[in-house]
Design a protein around this motif. Structure first.
Motif, PDB file in Angstrom:
ATOM      1  N   PHE A 137       0.827  -1.209   0.000  1.00  0.00           N
ATOM      2  CA  PHE A 137       0.000   0.000   0.000  1.00  0.00           C
ATOM      3  C   PHE A 137       0.863   1.261   0.000  1.00  0.00           C
ATOM      4  N   ASP A 138       2.016   1.212   0.680  1.00  0.00           N
ATOM      5  CA  ASP A 138       2.922   2.365   0.674  1.00  0.00           C
ATOM      6  C   ASP A 138       3.457   2.635  -0.730  1.00  0.00           C
ATOM      7  N   THR A 139       3.667   1.583  -1.506  1.00  0.00           N
ATOM      8  CA  THR A 139       4.209   1.696  -2.854  1.00  0.00           C
ATOM      9  C   THR A 139       3.143   2.073  -3.883  1.00  0.00           C
ATOM     10  N   LEU A 140       1.897   1.666  -3.636  1.00  0.00           N
ATOM     11  CA  LEU A 140       0.812   1.848  -4.614  1.00  0.00           C
ATOM     12  C   LEU A 140       0.606   3.310  -5.010  1.00  0.00           C
ATOM     13  N   GLU A 141       0.671   3.542  -6.310  1.00  0.00           N
ATOM     14  CA  GLU A 141       0.279   4.812  -6.917  1.00  0.00           C
ATOM     15  C   GLU A 141      -0.930   4.485  -7.785  1.00  0.00           C
ATOM     16  N   PRO A 142      -2.153   4.728  -7.260  1.00  0.00           N
ATOM     17  CA  PRO A 142      -3.341   4.339  -8.029  1.00  0.00           C
ATOM     18  C   PRO A 142      -3.297   4.921  -9.440  1.00  0.00           C
ATOM     19  N   PRO A 143      -3.735   4.129 -10.418  1.00  0.00           N
ATOM     20  CA  PRO A 143      -3.716   4.623 -11.799  1.00  0.00           C
ATOM     21  C   PRO A 143      -4.656   5.810 -11.986  1.00  0.00           C
ATOM     22  N   GLU A 144      -4.287   6.650 -12.934  1.00  0.00           N
ATOM     23  CA  GLU A 144      -5.069   7.838 -13.246  1.00  0.00           C
ATOM     24  C   GLU A 144      -5.817   7.624 -14.554  1.00  0.00           C
ATOM     25  N   THR A 145      -6.809   8.446 -14.803  1.00  0.00           N
ATOM     26  CA  THR A 145      -7.663   8.316 -15.983  1.00  0.00           C
ATOM     27  C   THR A 145      -6.868   8.200 -17.271  1.00  0.00           C
ATOM     28  N   GLY A 146      -5.814   8.968 -17.430  1.00  0.00           N
ATOM     29  CA  GLY A 146      -5.013   8.953 -18.644  1.00  0.00           C
ATOM     30  C   GLY A 146      -4.289   7.637 -18.886  1.00  0.00           C
ATOM     31  N   GLU A 147      -4.314   6.732 -17.913  1.00  0.00           N
ATOM     32  CA  GLU A 147      -3.636   5.447 -18.057  1.00  0.00           C
ATOM     33  C   GLU A 147      -4.558   4.377 -18.656  1.00  0.00           C
ATOM     34  N   HIS A 148      -5.696   4.776 -19.187  1.00  0.00           N
ATOM     35  CA  HIS A 148      -6.631   3.840 -19.824  1.00  0.00           C
ATOM     36  C   HIS A 148      -6.949   2.684 -18.884  1.00  0.00           C
ATOM     37  N   VAL A 149      -7.419   3.039 -17.697  1.00  0.00           N
ATOM     38  CA  VAL A 149      -7.649   2.046 -16.652  1.00  0.00           C
ATOM     39  C   VAL A 149      -9.141   1.786 -16.459  1.00  0.00           C
ATOM     40  N   ILE A 150      -9.429   0.556 -16.133  1.00  0.00           N
ATOM     41  CA  ILE A 150     -10.758   0.147 -15.679  1.00  0.00           C
ATOM     42  C   ILE A 150     -10.591  -0.111 -14.187  1.00  0.00           C
ATOM     43  N   THR A 151     -11.346   0.580 -13.352  1.00  0.00           N
ATOM     44  CA  THR A 151     -11.246   0.399 -11.903  1.00  0.00           C
ATOM     45  C   THR A 151     -12.491  -0.315 -11.406  1.00  0.00           C
TER      46      THR A 151
END
Length: 180
Positions: A137-151
């Motif tokens: 969790f400390d390492t996690l950088e949640p993906p952003e919209t521009g990364e073509h992600v499905i959350t």
């Protein structure tokens, strides 16, 4: 509305215990695409380090990420489709996996520390000890919209999670199958 082109690869990402392998495997069955667990691309030294309770460094991860990116490249160039379960916790890791490709999508399995810790405590025989969850969790950088992600939230059944992913892919009835 025009048909959306299917990505050649989906990378199911999230922290350890979020259900990457389970969801990616079920998604592969639903789409008829090949599934690979990103853990199988780790060199033995990484597995031993994690088994001993030590978090990986970026230097440990580069060869692993490049091995996964090589496989994505091979499959996509061959006209196939693949789903890979891979933590892909940082933006820089995802950049390595993409190698500038626009035909690869990330699927982020989002969940709370509490839910994931509970799942990790019940998991048997995995090399990732529950004590490393904080470092994930400390390492996690949640993906952003521009990364073509499905959350998607992991607080549902595997079937409901897969349904949500397929719906967000917007492929309609034309889901390509993996080539033999």
């Amino acid at each position: 509305m025009g048909r959306v082109e299917a990505p050649c690869a989906l990378i199911v990402m999230g922290v350890s215990g979020s259900g990457k392998s389970t969801v990616a495997g079920a998604l592969g069955q639903r789409l008829g695409w090949r599934f690979e667990d990103g853990d199988s691309f780790h060199p033995a030294s990484n597995v031993e380090k994690m088994r001993a309770g030590h978090p990986l460094t970026d230097e440990d991860r580069w060869p692993w990420l490049n091995a996964i990116a090589d496989e994505i490249e091979r499959v996509c160039k061959g006209g196939g489709h693949i789903i890979i379960a891979c933590s892909a916790l940082k933006h820089t890791y995802r950049d390595v996996l993409l190698r500038g490709r626009s035909d690869v999508r990330f699927v982020f399995l989002r969940g709370t520390k509490e839910l994931i810790a509970e799942r990790l405590a019940q998991r048997k025989g995995h090399f990732m000890p529950p004590g490393l969850l904080k470092s994930q969790f400390d390492t996690l950088e949640p993906p952003e919209t521009g990364e073509h992600v499905i959350t998607v939230s992991i607080d549902e059944t595997v079937e409901a999670i897969v349904d949500g992913i397929v719906r967000q892919l917007k492929l309609g009835g034309a889901i390509p199958k993996v080539l033999p």
